[in-house]
Motif scaffolding. Structure first.
Motif, mmCIF file in Angstrom:
data_model
loop_
_atom_site.group_PDB
_atom_site.id
_atom_site.type_symbol
_atom_site.label_atom_id
_atom_site.label_comp_id
_atom_site.label_asym_id
_atom_site.label_seq_id
_atom_site.Cartn_x
_atom_site.Cartn_y
_atom_site.Cartn_z
ATOM 1 N N SER A 152 0.901 -1.352 0.041
ATOM 2 C CA SER A 152 0.013 -0.030 -0.027
ATOM 3 C C SER A 152 0.815 1.253 -0.134
ATOM 4 O O SER A 152 0.526 2.179 -0.637
ATOM 5 C CB SER A 152 -0.892 -0.115 1.223
ATOM 6 N N GLU A 163 -1.361 6.929 -3.180
ATOM 7 C CA GLU A 163 -2.784 7.339 -3.241
ATOM 8 C C GLU A 163 -3.542 6.721 -4.519
ATOM 9 O O GLU A 163 -4.694 6.740 -4.503
ATOM 10 C CB GLU A 163 -2.875 8.786 -2.860
ATOM 11 N N GLN A 184 -4.032 0.568 -5.574
ATOM 12 C CA GLN A 184 -5.005 -0.249 -4.709
ATOM 13 C C GLN A 184 -4.508 -1.506 -4.534
ATOM 14 O O GLN A 184 -3.952 -2.017 -5.447
ATOM 15 C CB GLN A 184 -6.427 -0.477 -5.418
ATOM 16 N N ARG A 233 -5.656 0.442 9.756
ATOM 17 C CA ARG A 233 -5.731 1.751 10.598
ATOM 18 C C ARG A 233 -4.632 2.319 10.954
ATOM 19 O O ARG A 233 -4.536 3.421 10.827
ATOM 20 C CB ARG A 233 -6.850 1.484 11.639
ATOM 21 N N GLU A 268 -7.883 3.985 2.943
ATOM 22 C CA GLU A 268 -8.710 4.360 1.451
ATOM 23 C C GLU A 268 -7.999 3.457 0.207
ATOM 24 O O GLU A 268 -8.300 3.584 -0.763
ATOM 25 C CB GLU A 268 -8.177 5.703 1.223
ATOM 26 N N ARG A 269 -6.703 2.784 0.442
ATOM 27 C CA ARG A 269 -6.039 2.300 -0.803
ATOM 28 C C ARG A 269 -5.946 0.799 -0.454
ATOM 29 O O ARG A 269 -5.278 0.020 -1.312
ATOM 30 C CB ARG A 269 -4.824 2.690 -1.055
ATOM 31 N N THR A 315 -8.342 -2.793 0.328
ATOM 32 C CA THR A 315 -9.882 -3.450 0.235
ATOM 33 C C THR A 315 -9.434 -4.906 0.764
ATOM 34 O O THR A 315 -8.836 -5.533 0.145
ATOM 35 C CB THR A 315 -10.312 -3.605 -1.179
#
Length: 248
Positions: free
Chosen positions: A63, A68, A71, A90, A96-97, A99
């Motif tokens: 990541s 940014e 993904q 977290r 945000e990048r 899943t």
């Protein structure tokens, strides 16, 4: 020792925090050479899939490298590991990048599969979690249920795929053929655990006709397996498949 004193999930949080802490400054110990090697070919904006994401040992550094605009899809079916993985995501501020997909991959889309964490010397080995038959579950420390998804369906929406890592404790040869449509379409770099000569044969038979060269990592660079054998270079447990025409 930690696991004998602390709850299993607490132990995993401590271990993963220690492993991942150096990634904040781009440092890795020699034992983490495969993670360090990612820096040679992962680029900002890349799309990566980490199958067998475990606690995020590859997901977190990937990541950082994709940035940014990139993904990372982290596939991890074990609920306890998913909780720790999400906590690490977290902690690093990378939600945000990344899943997280709490599923197992396999041919029976929508089925339920059972996985078990092996117990060795009275200690649960989180790196030895795999799909097991019912007869083997009594010797396991922990057993989990997880939904199964076919990877060719789960990732059919992707417009690009640059890197695919698969480390699922012996199930690689069952899952990798299901990725064939994605390999043909996107030609990602592959890193796959091949724990036996039989697995290596199956993986090479799948990937080499698609224009991939089978390689091993040596001194922070890739060496074709056949050349490595001639030079007496030992093969790593993980084999890299490099698509023809792609430069590092």
């Amino acid at each position: 020792m930690l696991q004998r004193l602390l709850p299993f999930e607490t132990t995993l949080r401590i271990l993963s925090a220690g492993f991942l802490a150096p990634d904040r400054v781009g440092l890795h110990a020699p034992i983490h050479h495969r993670v360090r090697f990612l820096r040679q070919f992962i680029r900002p904006g890349d799309v990566c899939i980490d199958v067998g994401a475990n606690l995020g040992y590859f997901t977190v550094p990937l990541s950082r490298l994709v940035g940014e605009r990139g993904q990372v899809y982290a596939v991890e079916p074990v609920s306890t590991f998913v909780d720790v993985l999400r906590a690490n995501i977290r902690r690093f501020g990378i939600a945000e990048r990344v899943t997280v997909l709490p599923v197992a991959l396999g041919a029976e889309d929508g089925a339920t599969v059972q996985l078990a964490t092996a117990e060795v010397g009275g200690v649960a080995r989180h790196g030895m979690t795999r799909v097991v038959p019912e007869s083997a579950r009594s010797a396991s420390a922990l057993v989990y249920d997880a939904p199964m998804r076919r990877p060719d369906l789960l990732f059919a929406h992707l417009d690009r795929l640059d890197f695919l890592k698969v480390d699922i404790e012996g199930f690689e040869t069952e899952v990798m053929p299901l990725f064939a449509p994605l390999l043909e379409r996107h030609r990602p770099v592959l890193e796959i655990e091949a724990g036996s000569s039989e697995s290596m044969t199956v993986l090479r038979a799948l990937c080499e006709p698609l224009g991939y060269a089978a390689c091993t990592l040596h001194e922070n660079g890739l060496v074709p397996l056949d050349e490595a054998a001639r030079r007496g270079i030992p093969e790593d447990a993980e084999v890299y498949f490099w698509p023809s025409g792609r430069r590092s």
